[in-house]
Design a protein around this motif. Sequence first.
Motif, PDB file in Angstrom:
ATOM      1  N   ARG A  86     -34.727 -12.921 -20.163  1.00  0.00           N
ATOM      2  CA  ARG A  86     -34.783 -13.515 -21.502  1.00  0.00           C
ATOM      3  C   ARG A  86     -33.712 -12.955 -22.426  1.00  0.00           C
ATOM      4  NH1 ARG A  86     -39.448 -12.075 -19.814  1.00  0.00           N
ATOM      5  NH2 ARG A  86     -39.667 -10.338 -21.249  1.00  0.00           N
ATOM      6  N   LEU A  87     -33.331 -11.700 -22.261  1.00  0.00           N
ATOM      7  CA  LEU A  87     -32.327 -11.119 -23.153  1.00  0.00           C
ATOM      8  C   LEU A  87     -30.951 -11.726 -22.924  1.00  0.00           C
ATOM      9  CD1 LEU A  87     -33.387  -7.377 -23.206  1.00  0.00           C
ATOM     10  CD2 LEU A  87     -33.823  -9.139 -24.918  1.00  0.00           C
ATOM     11  N   ASN A  88     -30.578 -11.892 -21.664  1.00  0.00           N
ATOM     12  CA  ASN A  88     -29.267 -12.471 -21.353  1.00  0.00           C
ATOM     13  C   ASN A  88     -29.334 -13.982 -21.149  1.00  0.00           C
ATOM     14  OD1 ASN A  88     -27.653 -10.059 -21.387  1.00  0.00           O
ATOM     15  ND2 ASN A  88     -28.814  -9.445 -19.579  1.00  0.00           N
ATOM     16  N   TRP A  89     -30.543 -14.547 -21.274  1.00  0.00           N
ATOM     17  CA  TRP A  89     -30.767 -15.992 -21.202  1.00  0.00           C
ATOM     18  C   TRP A  89     -30.230 -16.557 -19.893  1.00  0.00           C
ATOM     19  CZ3 TRP A  89     -34.351 -17.691 -24.161  1.00  0.00           C
ATOM     20  CH2 TRP A  89     -34.509 -19.045 -24.418  1.00  0.00           C
ATOM     21  N   SER A 107     -33.190 -15.807 -26.989  1.00  0.00           N
ATOM     22  CA  SER A 107     -32.500 -14.517 -26.928  1.00  0.00           C
ATOM     23  C   SER A 107     -31.642 -14.358 -28.175  1.00  0.00           C
ATOM     24  CB  SER A 107     -31.602 -14.468 -25.687  1.00  0.00           C
ATOM     25  OG  SER A 107     -30.725 -13.372 -25.766  1.00  0.00           O
TER      26      SER A 107
END
Length: 156
Positions: A58-61, A115
Amino acid sequence: TPEGEEPPHVTDDAAIETMGSKRSKRVRQYRQELDALELKAGPTYTFCFWGISRWLDRLNWQILGLGIPVDFNRFCGAPPVFLSMYALKTSPGQQNEKRHLESRKQYFFNMAFWSSMQPPPVEVVQALLGSTEEGDGDLKAFHPGTDFAKRTPTPA
């Protein structure tokens, strides 16, 4: 958890793993259990979702596990992505209606996520928050690096 009893703490994996039921390798039986479930006031319901978390960064999508990382936007479109839980209302004469029409949905929750590395456009965030120009200060937490007076990203 029955009414009057203390529900498990959400970080108590050992307690949560002994509760409820899992879908893995028993999809048909699990579906029957869900169909028979009657949510009512009083008990505390704990839902655990592991689904796509193994494959979604989810952070780097990105979607992982396909050999190469895939931009999540190619899979689901532009952010935000919504996680929703709702019941379908039935109207007289529509007992056989199976479609998930917006007019039939009674939401328990409807969460938008994205994100901070790839946030949605400012206008989308404003629409989600019901923002006005006077309230744009609150948007900075959701959409860093944007000059809200000009409605454009500030140069890095």
